[in-house]
Scaffold this motif. Structure first.
Motif, short mmCIF file in Angstrom:
data_model
loop_
_atom_site.label_atom_id
_atom_site.label_comp_id
_atom_site.label_asym_id
_atom_site.label_seq_id
_atom_site.Cartn_x
_atom_site.Cartn_y
_atom_site.Cartn_z
N PRO A 1 -17.86 -45.28 14.59
CA PRO A 1 -18.24 -44.11 15.39
C PRO A 1 -17.18 -43.73 16.43
CG PRO A 1 -20.11 -45.56 15.14
CD PRO A 1 -18.92 -46.31 14.63
N PHE A 2 -16.47 -44.73 16.95
CA PHE A 2 -15.39 -44.45 17.89
C PHE A 2 -14.25 -43.71 17.17
CE2 PHE A 2 -17.69 -47.99 19.73
CZ PHE A 2 -17.70 -47.72 21.09
N ILE A 3 -13.98 -44.12 15.93
CA ILE A 3 -12.94 -43.44 15.15
C ILE A 3 -13.34 -42.00 14.87
CG2 ILE A 3 -11.72 -43.41 12.93
CD1 ILE A 3 -12.02 -46.46 12.86
N GLU A 4 -14.60 -41.80 14.50
CA GLU A 4 -15.08 -40.44 14.21
C GLU A 4 -15.01 -39.55 15.46
OE1 GLU A 4 -18.95 -41.43 12.64
OE2 GLU A 4 -18.32 -40.84 10.63
N LYS A 5 -15.28 -40.13 16.60
CA LYS A 5 -15.31 -39.37 17.85
C LYS A 5 -13.91 -38.94 18.29
CE LYS A 5 -17.73 -39.45 22.29
NZ LYS A 5 -18.60 -40.28 23.18
N ASP A 6 -12.94 -39.82 18.15
CA ASP A 6 -11.57 -39.50 18.57
C ASP A 6 -10.59 -40.25 17.67
OD1 ASP A 6 -9.15 -38.97 19.84
OD2 ASP A 6 -10.01 -39.11 21.85
N PRO A 7 -10.31 -39.72 16.47
CA PRO A 7 -9.45 -40.44 15.52
C PRO A 7 -8.05 -40.72 16.08
CG PRO A 7 -10.55 -38.58 14.46
CD PRO A 7 -10.82 -38.46 15.93
N GLU A 8 -7.47 -39.76 16.77
CA GLU A 8 -6.11 -39.94 17.27
C GLU A 8 -6.03 -41.09 18.28
OE1 GLU A 8 -2.60 -37.29 19.47
OE2 GLU A 8 -4.39 -36.32 18.66
N LYS A 9 -6.98 -41.12 19.19
CA LYS A 9 -7.01 -42.19 20.19
C LYS A 9 -7.23 -43.55 19.53
CE LYS A 9 -9.35 -43.63 24.46
NZ LYS A 9 -10.37 -43.26 25.49
N MET A 10 -8.12 -43.58 18.55
CA MET A 10 -8.43 -44.85 17.90
C MET A 10 -7.29 -45.34 17.02
SD MET A 10 -11.05 -46.29 18.99
CE MET A 10 -10.92 -47.59 17.78
N VAL A 11 -6.58 -44.44 16.37
CA VAL A 11 -5.42 -44.87 15.59
C VAL A 11 -4.39 -45.52 16.51
CG1 VAL A 11 -3.43 -44.06 14.26
CG2 VAL A 11 -5.73 -43.25 13.69
N ALA A 12 -4.17 -44.92 17.67
CA ALA A 12 -3.24 -45.51 18.63
C ALA A 12 -3.70 -46.88 19.08
CB ALA A 12 -3.08 -44.58 19.84
N THR A 13 -5.00 -47.03 19.31
CA THR A 13 -5.56 -48.33 19.70
C THR A 13 -5.40 -49.36 18.59
OG1 THR A 13 -7.19 -47.28 21.17
CG2 THR A 13 -7.67 -49.51 20.43
N MET A 14 -5.71 -48.95 17.37
CA MET A 14 -5.64 -49.88 16.24
C MET A 14 -4.20 -50.28 15.92
SD MET A 14 -8.75 -48.59 13.76
CE MET A 14 -8.12 -46.91 13.64
N LEU A 15 -3.25 -49.43 16.24
CA LEU A 15 -1.84 -49.81 16.07
C LEU A 15 -1.48 -50.96 17.00
CD1 LEU A 15 -0.12 -46.33 15.62
CD2 LEU A 15 -0.08 -48.22 13.97
N THR A 16 -2.08 -50.98 18.19
CA THR A 16 -1.84 -52.13 19.08
C THR A 16 -2.58 -53.37 18.57
OG1 THR A 16 -3.71 -51.62 20.56
CG2 THR A 16 -1.60 -50.55 21.03
N TRP A 17 -3.78 -53.16 18.00
CA TRP A 17 -4.50 -54.29 17.42
C TRP A 17 -3.70 -54.92 16.28
CZ3 TRP A 17 -10.07 -51.80 16.82
CH2 TRP A 17 -10.65 -51.67 18.09
N ALA A 18 -2.98 -54.12 15.55
CA ALA A 18 -2.21 -54.63 14.41
C ALA A 18 -1.11 -55.59 14.84
CB ALA A 18 -1.60 -53.46 13.63
N ASP A 19 -0.77 -55.60 16.13
CA ASP A 19 0.24 -56.53 16.65
C ASP A 19 -0.37 -57.75 17.32
OD1 ASP A 19 2.54 -55.05 15.91
OD2 ASP A 19 2.27 -53.72 17.63
N ASP A 20 -1.70 -57.84 17.31
CA ASP A 20 -2.38 -58.92 18.03
C ASP A 20 -2.15 -60.26 17.32
OD1 ASP A 20 -4.77 -58.90 20.29
OD2 ASP A 20 -4.88 -60.63 18.93
N PRO A 21 -1.98 -61.34 18.08
CA PRO A 21 -1.81 -62.66 17.44
C PRO A 21 -3.06 -63.16 16.71
CG PRO A 21 -1.89 -62.85 19.84
CD PRO A 21 -1.79 -61.40 19.52
#
Length: 367
Positions: free
Chosen positions: A122-142
């Motif tokens: 639902p967060f992705i649906e609400k603001d896809p651009e913001k969530m993609v940016a957030t998930m790009l940081t998650w992709a670097d998480d250890p």
């Protein structure tokens, strides 16, 4: 038949959960919680309905402040691990839409205990651009669980979840995320990336084919991802994908002597089938060997299902195959009586077939 998953939410589970809550939140009203939880509709609720109802029961008996309630759940997190605690991220999904920073942080914590892949959507649906940016940081998480959340949560066709229609139509915004994870050291993450590619292939096959062409041969982990991610296209014998993985569209091989152990099988029983595969050429052939069954549906029409036997290189000569197939009813497939067809598929080509009857003796013996 296996015990329904919804039955994991029973008296023993909630007795233990209540004690855990009271240990960190002494003001917790146990009786109020259980009374609200086990309402007159509880027994009729399916798994996802029960998870959501537990979420509402927590909100009903925890502090009015979302932040205070979430703090309790975060404190409980270490002692509440496993699939059955999906209501932790579900609480964030339902009640946390107005506090993104707090909620998204909580989802990264809860995902290791169960999974936040559904709650994040639902967060992705609400603001896809913001969530993609957030998930790009998650992709670097250890933490591999957080990296997987980035891929799994954004899958266009995640099972048990509503589709992300925007990404089904145009997956371009999430491709940089997959590129970041294409060589991930964790198989847990790589499997998610492969499943993500497979999702995309169902709506945008050419995008996936182009990605796989550019990724192929760059890293063994990546090669595994693209092969698994192209499994639907391989089953469909897509010519570009067959070529990508070295399969000939029209291999010079012979399939014959296809036989089955019984021409009439009752629902719930099994049969074995045999066939012979011959490569008459001196050159070896890379072959994807599958069998298909055209199942009778409830409306009497047929629906084909493919089953992979093997992928291998076959030299000049003959190989004998024997396989067994069960017609036991499953939660994912109910069998119906009627004429079925078994076919042998090589690199997408149907080379031999045989028909058989599936019967329902139990129904025939009813008065």
């Amino acid at each position: 038949m296996a015990e329904p998953l919804k039955n994991m939410y029973n008296d023993v589970f909630f007795s233990q959960f209540v004690q855990k809550v009271k240990a960190v939140y002494p003001a917790f009203q146990e009786k109020r919680f259980l009374h609200f939880l086990f309402d007159e509709n509880w027994e009729t609720k399916e798994l996802k309905e029960r998870i959501r109802h537990i979420t509402h029961s927590i909100a009903y008996t925890f502090p009015d402040s979302y932040e205070d309630s979430l703090r309790i759940l975060l404190t409980l997190h270490e002692t509440c691990q496993g699939f059955e605690y999906l209501f932790f991220p579900d609480f964030v999904e339902v009640y946390g839409q107005d506090d993104w920073d707090l909620s998204l942080h909580a989802l990264t914590i809860f995902t290791s205990g169960s999974t936040s892949e559904y709650a994040v959507r639902p967060f992705i649906e609400k603001d896809p651009e913001k969530m993609v940016a957030t998930m790009l940081t998650w992709a670097d998480d250890p933490d591999e669980h957080i990296r997987r959340l980035a891929s799994e949560g954004s899958r266009p066709r995640l099972p048990w979840a509503k589709p992300l229609h925007e990404f089904k139509k145009d997956p371009t915004p999430i491709l940089p995320l997959l590129t970041k994870l294409k060589q991930d050291e964790s198989q847990y993450v790589r499997k998610s990336v492969a499943n993500h590619l497979n999702d995309i292939s169902k709506d945008n096959p050419n995008i996936v084919i182009n990605i796989c062409r550019s990724w192929k041969g760059t890293n063994p982990n990546t090669d595994w991802i693209i092969k698994h991610g192209c499994r639907t296209l391989l089953r469909q014998a897509h010519p570009d994908v067959l070529q990508l993985f070295g399969f000939s569209k029209n291999p010079t091989v012979i399939v014959d002597q296809l036989t089955i152990s019984d021409n009439s099988i009752d629902i719930g029983e099994s049969f074995t089938f045999q066939f012979r595969l011959t490569n008459p050429l001196e050159e070896a052939a890379l072959l994807r060997v599958e069998y298909a069954i055209d199942f009778v549906k409830a409306n009497g029409k047929h629906s084909r299902k493919l089953f992979k036997i093997t992928e291998n290189t076959y030299k000049h000569g003959t190989v004998q195959f024997t396989r067994r197939h069960s017609f036991k009813n499953l939660s994912t497939r109910i069998h119906y009586a009627g004429t079925h067809h078994l076919s042998i598929i090589i690199n997408g080509n149907e080379l031999d077939s045989i028909s058989f009857e599936l019967t329902n003796k139990e129904k025939q013996t009813q008065p």
